[in-house]
Design a protein around this motif. Structure first.
Motif, short mmCIF file in Angstrom:
data_model
loop_
_atom_site.label_atom_id
_atom_site.label_comp_id
_atom_site.label_asym_id
_atom_site.label_seq_id
_atom_site.Cartn_x
_atom_site.Cartn_y
_atom_site.Cartn_z
N PHE A 122 -5.47 -26.36 -29.22
CA PHE A 122 -5.26 -25.74 -27.92
C PHE A 122 -6.22 -24.58 -27.71
CE2 PHE A 122 -1.16 -27.72 -28.89
CZ PHE A 122 -0.96 -28.45 -27.72
N ASP A 123 -6.55 -24.29 -26.45
CA ASP A 123 -7.43 -23.19 -26.09
C ASP A 123 -6.68 -21.87 -26.30
OD1 ASP A 123 -8.81 -21.13 -24.73
OD2 ASP A 123 -9.67 -22.55 -23.32
N GLU A 124 -7.03 -21.17 -27.36
CA GLU A 124 -6.33 -19.93 -27.72
C GLU A 124 -6.33 -18.92 -26.58
OE1 GLU A 124 -7.16 -16.36 -30.79
OE2 GLU A 124 -7.09 -18.37 -31.67
N GLY A 125 -7.42 -18.87 -25.82
CA GLY A 125 -7.51 -17.92 -24.71
C GLY A 125 -6.46 -18.17 -23.64
N TRP A 126 -6.13 -19.43 -23.39
CA TRP A 126 -5.13 -19.75 -22.38
C TRP A 126 -3.73 -19.40 -22.83
CZ3 TRP A 126 -5.72 -25.22 -19.87
CH2 TRP A 126 -6.90 -25.26 -19.12
N TRP A 127 -3.40 -19.71 -24.06
CA TRP A 127 -2.00 -19.69 -24.50
C TRP A 127 -1.63 -18.49 -25.33
CZ3 TRP A 127 -0.12 -22.94 -21.34
CH2 TRP A 127 -0.86 -24.06 -20.96
N ILE A 128 -2.61 -17.75 -25.83
CA ILE A 128 -2.29 -16.61 -26.69
C ILE A 128 -2.80 -15.32 -26.09
CG2 ILE A 128 -2.57 -15.62 -28.98
CD1 ILE A 128 -2.80 -18.56 -29.99
N SER A 129 -4.11 -15.15 -26.01
CA SER A 129 -4.64 -13.85 -25.60
C SER A 129 -4.53 -13.60 -24.10
CB SER A 129 -6.10 -13.71 -26.05
OG SER A 129 -6.91 -14.72 -25.48
N ARG A 130 -4.41 -14.63 -23.27
CA ARG A 130 -4.35 -14.41 -21.83
C ARG A 130 -3.04 -14.89 -21.21
NH1 ARG A 130 -9.92 -16.49 -21.79
NH2 ARG A 130 -11.23 -14.70 -22.14
N TRP A 131 -2.03 -15.16 -21.96
CA TRP A 131 -0.76 -15.68 -21.42
C TRP A 131 -0.20 -14.75 -20.35
CZ3 TRP A 131 2.10 -19.75 -20.69
CH2 TRP A 131 3.44 -19.60 -20.37
N HIS A 132 -0.11 -13.47 -20.63
CA HIS A 132 0.48 -12.54 -19.67
C HIS A 132 -0.41 -12.30 -18.46
CE1 HIS A 132 4.31 -11.10 -21.39
NE2 HIS A 132 3.81 -11.71 -22.45
N GLU A 133 -1.72 -12.36 -18.63
CA GLU A 133 -2.64 -12.18 -17.50
C GLU A 133 -2.48 -13.29 -16.47
OE1 GLU A 133 -6.65 -11.87 -18.90
OE2 GLU A 133 -6.09 -10.35 -20.38
N GLY A 134 -2.09 -14.46 -16.90
CA GLY A 134 -1.96 -15.61 -16.02
C GLY A 134 -0.58 -15.76 -15.42
N GLY A 135 0.26 -14.77 -15.55
CA GLY A 135 1.61 -14.85 -15.00
C GLY A 135 2.66 -15.17 -16.03
N GLY A 136 2.27 -15.17 -17.30
CA GLY A 136 3.17 -15.56 -18.38
C GLY A 136 4.57 -14.98 -18.36
N PRO A 137 4.75 -13.69 -18.07
CA PRO A 137 6.11 -13.15 -18.10
C PRO A 137 7.04 -13.81 -17.09
CG PRO A 137 4.49 -11.38 -18.00
CD PRO A 137 3.75 -12.67 -17.79
N ASP A 138 6.49 -14.33 -16.00
CA ASP A 138 7.32 -14.96 -14.96
C ASP A 138 7.21 -16.47 -14.96
OD1 ASP A 138 8.09 -12.41 -13.95
OD2 ASP A 138 6.16 -12.27 -12.94
N ALA A 139 6.54 -17.03 -15.95
CA ALA A 139 6.29 -18.47 -15.98
C ALA A 139 7.22 -19.20 -16.93
CB ALA A 139 4.84 -18.71 -16.41
N ASP A 140 7.39 -20.49 -16.64
CA ASP A 140 8.03 -21.39 -17.60
C ASP A 140 6.94 -21.82 -18.58
OD1 ASP A 140 10.42 -21.24 -16.23
OD2 ASP A 140 10.21 -23.21 -15.28
N ALA A 141 7.17 -21.57 -19.85
CA ALA A 141 6.27 -22.03 -20.90
C ALA A 141 6.81 -23.37 -21.39
CB ALA A 141 6.23 -21.03 -22.05
N ILE A 142 6.06 -24.42 -21.14
CA ILE A 142 6.52 -25.77 -21.45
C ILE A 142 5.71 -26.33 -22.60
CG2 ILE A 142 6.68 -28.12 -20.55
CD1 ILE A 142 7.22 -26.87 -17.81
N THR A 143 6.41 -26.87 -23.56
CA THR A 143 5.75 -27.58 -24.65
C THR A 143 6.23 -29.02 -24.62
OG1 THR A 143 5.32 -27.65 -27.04
CG2 THR A 143 7.49 -26.87 -26.36
#
Length: 148
Positions: A27-48
Motif C-alpha cells: 500500500f502507498d504509505e503516504g496515503w494511509w499513514i503519513s497523510r491520513w488526517h490531511e485527507g479527512g481521516g478523522p471524519d472518514a470511514d477507514a475501510i479494509t
C-alpha cells in the motif's frame, strides 16, 4: 465469478495516527499513514477489504456531497465520497478493485457514492457514471457517481 471480500470499517485512529495496519505490504504509505488526517481521516470511514484473511484493498469514505454542479446530475441520495481506494500492489490485476467497489456499494446500499478519479477506465468498467462540470472547468479530474 467475483471474489467475496470481507469489508470492515476500522475504529477511528488516535490523533494523527492511522487506523490501518502500518506493516501491511503493497500500500502507498503516504496515503494511509503519513497523510491520513490531511485527507479527512478523522471524519472518514477507514475501510479494509480482505480475502481469506489477507488485506487486499483499502478505502477512505467521507460522509458528504459534491460542492460543484454537474451537467445532468440530479440531487444525490444520502451521498458518500469515495476519496481513496487502493488494491495492494501484489494483488493488482485480478479484478479485486472491481470487487472492492462492489463490496463498498453493498455496505452503503441505497446511497449514491461519488468521487473524482483520473482512472476513468476503471470507474466506467465498474459501473460508475461520469458527469461533466456545469461551469465547464476541465482542470479537475473527472467526476463519477455510482448510483444505488
Amino acid at each position: 465469478m467475483t471474489a467475496r471480500l470481507t469489508l470492515r470499517v476500522l475504529p477511528p485512529a488516535p490523533r494523527y495516527g492511522t487506523p490501518f495496519d502500518v506493516g501491511a505490504v503493497g500500500f502507498d504509505e503516504g496515503w494511509w499513514i503519513s497523510r491520513w488526517h490531511e485527507g479527512g481521516g478523522p471524519d472518514a470511514d477507514a475501510i479494509t477489504l480482505s480475502l481469506d484473511g489477507d488485506e487486499v484493498a483499502r478505502a477512505m469514505v467521507l460522509h458528504d456531497g459534491p460542492e460543484a454542479e454537474h451537467v445532468g446530475l440530479v440531487p444525490l441520495t444520502d451521498p458518500v465520497e469515495l476519496t481513496r481506494i487502493e488494491v495492494a500492489e501484489q494483488h493488482r490485476g485480478r479484478g479485486l478493485g472491481r470487487d472492492a467497489v462492489l463490496a463498498i456499494a453493498r455496505h452503503y446500499a441505497g446511497r449514491d457514492i461519488w468521487g473524482h478519479g483520473d482512472a476513468a477506465a476503471f470507474y466506467e468498467k465498474t459501473g460508475w457514471t461520469r458527469y461533466e462540470r456545469a461551469d465547464g472547468d476541465t482542470s479537475i479530474v473527472p467526476f463519477f457517481v455510482l448510483h444505488p
